[in-house]
Design an enzyme around this catalytic site. Sequence first.
Site, mmCIF file in Angstrom:
data_model
loop_
_atom_site.group_PDB
_atom_site.id
_atom_site.type_symbol
_atom_site.label_atom_id
_atom_site.label_comp_id
_atom_site.label_asym_id
_atom_site.label_seq_id
_atom_site.Cartn_x
_atom_site.Cartn_y
_atom_site.Cartn_z
ATOM 1 N N ARG A 1 -9.519 -2.990 0.453
ATOM 2 C CA ARG A 1 -9.657 -1.849 1.144
ATOM 3 C C ARG A 1 -10.909 -1.150 1.174
ATOM 4 O O ARG A 1 -11.491 -0.329 1.737
ATOM 5 C CB ARG A 1 -8.750 -0.952 0.225
ATOM 6 C CG ARG A 1 -7.320 -1.066 0.693
ATOM 7 C CD ARG A 1 -6.314 0.057 0.016
ATOM 8 N NE ARG A 1 -5.075 -0.296 0.266
ATOM 9 C CZ ARG A 1 -4.251 0.021 1.598
ATOM 10 N NH1 ARG A 1 -4.963 0.535 2.372
ATOM 11 N NH2 ARG A 1 -3.120 -0.276 1.893
ATOM 12 N N CYS B 1 -1.785 0.314 5.962
ATOM 13 C CA CYS B 1 -2.457 1.788 5.565
ATOM 14 C C CYS B 1 -1.689 2.621 6.770
ATOM 15 O O CYS B 1 -2.113 2.479 7.877
ATOM 16 C CB CYS B 1 -4.015 1.879 5.659
ATOM 17 S SG CYS B 1 -4.589 3.178 5.405
ATOM 18 N N ASP C 1 -7.044 3.286 -13.263
ATOM 19 C CA ASP C 1 -7.335 1.780 -13.657
ATOM 20 C C ASP C 1 -7.099 1.453 -14.996
ATOM 21 O O ASP C 1 -7.215 0.343 -15.303
ATOM 22 C CB ASP C 1 -8.719 1.352 -12.951
ATOM 23 C CG ASP C 1 -8.523 1.449 -11.447
ATOM 24 O OD1 ASP C 1 -7.663 1.553 -10.744
ATOM 25 O OD2 ASP C 1 -9.684 1.250 -11.030
ATOM 26 N N ILE D 1 -2.244 9.834 -9.825
ATOM 27 C CA ILE D 1 -2.954 9.435 -8.656
ATOM 28 C C ILE D 1 -2.424 8.582 -7.595
ATOM 29 O O ILE D 1 -2.387 9.080 -6.252
ATOM 30 C CB ILE D 1 -4.240 8.502 -9.216
ATOM 31 C CG1 ILE D 1 -5.036 9.435 -10.427
ATOM 32 C CG2 ILE D 1 -5.253 8.301 -8.257
ATOM 33 C CD1 ILE D 1 -5.574 10.608 -10.178
ATOM 34 N N LYS E 1 -17.767 -3.878 -10.338
ATOM 35 C CA LYS E 1 -17.330 -4.212 -8.899
ATOM 36 C C LYS E 1 -17.126 -2.758 -8.121
ATOM 37 O O LYS E 1 -17.854 -2.843 -7.065
ATOM 38 C CB LYS E 1 -15.908 -4.740 -8.901
ATOM 39 C CG LYS E 1 -15.467 -5.267 -7.320
ATOM 40 C CD LYS E 1 -13.779 -5.472 -7.430
ATOM 41 C CE LYS E 1 -13.166 -4.298 -7.584
ATOM 42 N NZ LYS E 1 -11.885 -4.441 -6.944
ATOM 43 N N ASN E 2 -16.576 -1.907 -8.570
ATOM 44 C CA ASN E 2 -16.607 -0.651 -7.847
ATOM 45 C C ASN E 2 -17.823 0.320 -7.597
ATOM 46 O O ASN E 2 -17.976 1.047 -6.971
ATOM 47 C CB ASN E 2 -15.558 0.215 -8.710
ATOM 48 C CG ASN E 2 -14.098 -0.304 -8.291
ATOM 49 O OD1 ASN E 2 -13.757 -0.967 -7.554
ATOM 50 N ND2 ASN E 2 -13.314 0.216 -9.128
#
Length: 418
Positions: free
Chosen positions: A91, A115, A303, A325, A22-23
């Site tokens: 996002r 945000c 992730d 992160i 997906k990314n």
Amino acid sequence: MDKLVIEGGVPLRGEVSISGAKNAALPLMAASLLACGKHSFTNVPRLRDIHTMCNLLGHMGASSEHGATLNIDSGNIRALEAPYRLVKTMRASVLVLGPMLARHGFARVSLPGGCAIGARPINLHLSGLQEMGADIELEHGYVVARADRLRGATIIFDLVTVTGTENLMMAATLARGRTILKNTAREPEVVALADYLRKMGARIEGDGSSEIVVDGVEELTPSTFRVIPDRIEAGTYIAAAGITGGCLRLTNCEPAHLEAVIQKLRAAGLTIETGEGIVDVQSNGPIRSVDIKTWPYPAFPTDMQAQFMSLMTLGNGVSLITEQIFENRFMHVLELKRLGADIELDGRNARVCGVSHLSGAPVMATDLRASASLVLAALAATGVTEITRIYHLERGYEDMDGKLSAVGARIRRQVNGS
């Protein structure tokens, strides 16, 4: 609201085909805005976020068809806006900002929901575009960007940002002159985007390193591309084999993208062998407690933090997990504790003391990777676990319940609480 009902205690055995990332797919879809015509992508997963991006591109005037191939025709872009009703759910929608501005000279993109610019990497996108000559204003919750034509610049990111690197790299392809991006993200998804941009005619060097050089061109043309395998999905299924004491073969994956994850999972006692497009994993001994610290690629990915924590709940000692992160990425801890995990939090650190077993209980998913961690814990727990708010899973895992069921998991989806 749908939920997953899982009866744990069954070792997973069989073969799992890993879906496209997906990314990687989302920035490729955004890149279709850079060139007029038909773009074709294969190995695109069927996920909620992919559907959302199709809707966003459709709002702008692009058409899309998602069969065996995802075809996007960007020849009729007319609405240079990304509205809040679409951006608020994803996002990654901000990735359309650079391409729209570079090709059309204007973009109006809603700020992602919740945000705060000063605390989120979107400020790195905006400051970089300003250095390339864009005039940017914030109006009623929207970023409004204008530029007759972007110009090359040297941009140093204060923090490593994947979407920031992707956004500015796309914008630079049509800018006048040379753009040098420093302290860039090195993720495979960034490299995949650069590969597609080069197929379109872009002049890019250095992707996969911490400095990317882009020489702008006058025009790009559509092309075809195969989306790379999802390294996080692959890592999740390796951990699933580990926590259930199972044996899985993963196909359609790229082991080279998983080196840090595989290293830690081997240290945890899993036997892992890799080949071309294949990972074989077996777990038939005790789970060893291992420390991890998340960091940008090629280090251990944030992730995979939640899934690794689930594995560590059954470790033979104490594991220290440090999240470097993101803030507030331990939302899964309270739910894991409901299953019997022994976890203590101290700021960005989680101290996980291994227990002899987990016990099924009702739990609630809070985000995408937290959802996956709860599924893994449920697969190993005694008794039945019910996981609600599983729509988070559908954002990043294609047919997870179907894939798990095919390798022996006792898992079913209960629709609308029926």
